[in-house]
Design an enzyme around this catalytic site. Sequence first.
Site, PDB file in Angstrom:
ATOM      1  N   HIS A 177       0.835  21.172  19.759  1.00 30.69           N
ATOM      2  CA  HIS A 177       1.697  21.890  20.702  1.00 30.69           C
ATOM      3  C   HIS A 177       3.134  21.589  20.316  1.00 30.69           C
ATOM      4  O   HIS A 177       3.532  20.426  20.258  1.00 30.69           O
ATOM      5  CB  HIS A 177       1.420  21.459  22.144  1.00 30.69           C
ATOM      6  CG  HIS A 177       2.230  22.245  23.125  1.00 30.69           C
ATOM      7  ND1 HIS A 177       1.757  23.397  23.725  1.00 30.69           N
ATOM      8  CD2 HIS A 177       3.510  22.096  23.546  1.00 30.69           C
ATOM      9  CE1 HIS A 177       2.706  23.909  24.492  1.00 30.69           C
ATOM     10  NE2 HIS A 177       3.786  23.124  24.398  1.00 30.69           N
ATOM     11  N   CYS A 178       3.911  22.620  20.065  1.00 29.69           N
ATOM     12  CA  CYS A 178       5.278  22.410  19.573  1.00 29.69           C
ATOM     13  C   CYS A 178       6.289  22.772  20.661  1.00 29.69           C
ATOM     14  O   CYS A 178       6.361  23.933  21.086  1.00 29.69           O
ATOM     15  CB  CYS A 178       5.517  23.276  18.334  1.00 29.69           C
ATOM     16  SG  CYS A 178       7.205  23.112  17.730  1.00 29.69           S
ATOM     17  N   PRO A 179       7.090  21.805  21.121  1.00 26.29           N
ATOM     18  CA  PRO A 179       8.098  22.132  22.141  1.00 26.29           C
ATOM     19  C   PRO A 179       9.174  23.079  21.618  1.00 26.29           C
ATOM     20  O   PRO A 179       9.781  23.809  22.400  1.00 26.29           O
ATOM     21  CB  PRO A 179       8.694  20.768  22.512  1.00 26.29           C
ATOM     22  CG  PRO A 179       8.352  19.863  21.387  1.00 26.29           C
ATOM     23  CD  PRO A 179       7.081  20.379  20.771  1.00 26.29           C
TER      24      PRO A 179
END
Length: 297
Positions: free
Chosen positions: A131-133
């Site tokens: 999951h990439c902010p």
Amino acid sequence: MIALRCRRDPCGFICLILTYFSVFYADYVVIQYVLIPAYSGSAWCSLHGAVFNVLLVLLLACHSKAVFSDPGMVPLPDTAIDFSDLRSQSSRKNERGCEGWTVCSRCETYRPPRAHHCRVCQRCIRRMDHHCPWINNCVGELNQKYFIQFLFYTGLASLYSIALVVSAWVWRIRSERDGDPNEAPSKHLIVAHYIILLVESVLFGVFVVVIFYDQLVSIITDETPIEQMKNRLMKDRASSSQHTHTTVTHTHTRKPKLALLREVFGRGSVLCWLFPLHSSPPSAGGISYSALPDYDV
Ligand SMILES: [Zn+2]
Ligand SMILES: [Zn+2]
């Protein structure tokens, strides 16, 4: 969907704002303090301006696609699935006997091989990488291509802005030495902008190069970071248990590197890999993704 994700993850929302701000700030400094003073009256001003802005447009286009695309969410069932049969049997037997399909207790659905649950998105994502902010989204089977393209253009834009700032700074020092009176006012402000843009470009540049390398390695080894971690854990367990010979099983077969890259970037020309164009999702052995696997449980 994106609004929901933004509310769920304030960190992702802040990273999105920071990304857009950094891009527009870089464009402002390059045009206002690099190109116009150093290259005014020259064709280089328009040329550098055009190329830099094309890079930024591509960067933003890939970023938008990575943000707003479905990363490969496993659909939820319309009606609650009865897992009683499954619970009465050995779950291990089910995992192995049903071609790698597993059950997600949080989504309460069946999920295909290589899908994992994301706690931020609160959904299972097919071939989830992480999951990439920075895109406020998961990187999964359907948007990994856009994410890597975003890294690529961010790296190029960082490198380009470093080269432009350094050349403009050298030009400024030379013109000051020659006693050009036009460059005296607001000198400190200009130098401050140069330093800020250099720091921004170096930080983002190094950051994206590292992630870009990791992404390519995970593609050509056909192992996402989650799978790497799981396999490492299994290896550690196997080596710690001296009495039993446990073998680490790979959930998928090895494929040629080009085939693996084509699964991510599409089956068209390699030139198309550079653009955020839609490519048909990989058919992964003819698996059709639905809330229910195509077998009896
Ligand atoms: Zn799930
Ligand atoms: Zn996620």
